[in-house]
Design an enzyme around this catalytic site. Structure first.
Site, mmCIF file in Angstrom:
data_model
loop_
_atom_site.group_PDB
_atom_site.id
_atom_site.type_symbol
_atom_site.label_atom_id
_atom_site.label_comp_id
_atom_site.label_asym_id
_atom_site.label_seq_id
_atom_site.Cartn_x
_atom_site.Cartn_y
_atom_site.Cartn_z
ATOM 1 N N HIS A 197 4.886 0.294 -0.447
ATOM 2 C CA HIS A 197 5.684 -0.591 0.404
ATOM 3 C C HIS A 197 4.748 -1.698 0.893
ATOM 4 O O HIS A 197 3.539 -1.617 0.741
ATOM 5 C CB HIS A 197 6.305 0.179 1.580
ATOM 6 C CG HIS A 197 5.289 0.766 2.511
ATOM 7 N ND1 HIS A 197 4.602 1.940 2.226
ATOM 8 C CD2 HIS A 197 4.826 0.331 3.703
ATOM 9 C CE1 HIS A 197 3.773 2.213 3.216
ATOM 10 N NE2 HIS A 197 3.883 1.243 4.130
ATOM 11 N N CYS B 164 6.390 6.435 3.941
ATOM 12 C CA CYS B 164 5.240 5.588 3.590
ATOM 13 C C CYS B 164 4.439 6.160 2.427
ATOM 14 O O CYS B 164 3.518 5.537 1.933
ATOM 15 C CB CYS B 164 4.338 5.389 4.801
ATOM 16 S SG CYS B 164 5.149 4.452 6.116
ATOM 17 N N GLU C 132 0.252 -4.515 11.913
ATOM 18 C CA GLU C 132 0.834 -4.060 10.648
ATOM 19 C C GLU C 132 2.361 -4.168 10.671
ATOM 20 O O GLU C 132 2.982 -4.572 9.692
ATOM 21 C CB GLU C 132 0.424 -2.617 10.396
ATOM 22 C CG GLU C 132 0.900 -2.063 9.079
ATOM 23 C CD GLU C 132 0.481 -0.621 8.893
ATOM 24 O OE1 GLU C 132 -0.282 -0.349 7.950
ATOM 25 O OE2 GLU C 132 0.924 0.231 9.699
ATOM 26 N N HIS D 254 3.617 -5.007 3.766
ATOM 27 C CA HIS D 254 3.568 -5.504 5.145
ATOM 28 C C HIS D 254 3.143 -6.963 5.130
ATOM 29 O O HIS D 254 2.412 -7.407 4.237
ATOM 30 C CB HIS D 254 2.540 -4.728 5.980
ATOM 31 C CG HIS D 254 2.867 -3.290 6.171
ATOM 32 N ND1 HIS D 254 3.863 -2.848 7.015
ATOM 33 C CD2 HIS D 254 2.329 -2.180 5.618
ATOM 34 C CE1 HIS D 254 3.910 -1.534 6.978
ATOM 35 N NE2 HIS D 254 2.995 -1.097 6.132
ATOM 36 N N ASP E 274 -4.430 -10.783 -0.150
ATOM 37 C CA ASP E 274 -3.112 -11.411 -0.082
ATOM 38 C C ASP E 274 -2.376 -11.218 -1.409
ATOM 39 O O ASP E 274 -2.874 -11.568 -2.482
ATOM 40 C CB ASP E 274 -3.231 -12.895 0.241
ATOM 41 C CG ASP E 274 -1.888 -13.511 0.602
ATOM 42 O OD1 ASP E 274 -1.021 -12.792 1.162
ATOM 43 O OD2 ASP E 274 -1.695 -14.710 0.335
ATOM 44 N N HIS E 275 -1.190 -10.630 -1.314
ATOM 45 C CA HIS E 275 -0.337 -10.308 -2.459
ATOM 46 C C HIS E 275 -1.009 -9.356 -3.446
ATOM 47 O O HIS E 275 -0.846 -9.489 -4.662
ATOM 48 C CB HIS E 275 0.169 -11.585 -3.148
ATOM 49 C CG HIS E 275 1.166 -12.304 -2.297
ATOM 50 N ND1 HIS E 275 0.782 -13.193 -1.316
ATOM 51 C CD2 HIS E 275 2.507 -12.242 -2.248
ATOM 52 C CE1 HIS E 275 1.857 -13.651 -0.708
ATOM 53 N NE2 HIS E 275 2.929 -13.091 -1.255
ATOM 54 N N HIS F 158 0.843 -1.186 0.000
ATOM 55 C CA HIS F 158 0.000 0.000 0.000
ATOM 56 C C HIS F 158 0.882 1.239 0.000
ATOM 57 O O HIS F 158 2.082 1.178 0.206
ATOM 58 C CB HIS F 158 -0.984 0.018 1.184
ATOM 59 C CG HIS F 158 -0.368 0.317 2.514
ATOM 60 N ND1 HIS F 158 -0.951 1.160 3.434
ATOM 61 C CD2 HIS F 158 0.769 -0.105 3.100
ATOM 62 C CE1 HIS F 158 -0.209 1.226 4.521
ATOM 63 N NE2 HIS F 158 0.841 0.463 4.342
#
Length: 142
Positions: free
Chosen positions: A41, A35, A122, A43, A78-79, A16
């Site tokens: 980037h 960020c 996070e 997580h 996810d991904h 994100h």
């Protein structure tokens, strides 16, 4: 009489970028720092879902919970890039907004009153938690 709860842990990896179209480039940098990197980037998120224990139905309830979380949260993000999700079109992908959105998505798919709270880890230092209002209708499908 007390209430027993069960906490299930789920994981997904997502990217994100913290950014607001309502701010200038300088204001975004001031608010979000690194960020706000245009490339984003990632997580390794951990989602903690707390539900009321179902007693003798607990194993069945947990199987349903696992299925709902997989279909509603994990397969969705996810991904993936959270910023590409239509639900984030008008809001920044902060941990606070993410945990509330997860609540909103799950509470509509679970039996009324079952969901107690949702937490999102996070980073090592950032944990977000939300316990919203339970739904009044729906929630029995899924």
């Amino acid at each position: 009489m007390g209430q027993l709860s069960v906490i299930r842990r789920y994981r997904f990896c997502a990217a994100h970028r913290l950014h607001s179209d309502h701010l200038t480039a300088e204001e975004n940098w001031a608010a979000f720092g690194k960020c706000n990197n245009p490339n984003g980037h990632g997580h390794n998120y951990v989602v903690m879902v707390t539900v009321k224990s179902g007693g003798s139905q607990e194993a069945r309830d947990l199987e349903r919970l696992d299925r709902v979380v997989d279909e509603t949260i994990l397969k969705r993000w996810d991904h993936h890039d959270l910023n590409q999700d239509p639900k984030f079109a008008d809001q920044t992908t902060t941990g606070e907004n993410l945990v509330k959105l997860i609540w909103d998505l799950l509470v509509e798919r679970l039996p009324v009153g079952q969901l107690e709270k949702v937490g999102v880890i996070e980073t090592r230092d950032n944990y977000f938690e939300y316990a919203g209002a339970t739904q009044h209708t729906g929630g029995s499908h899924g």
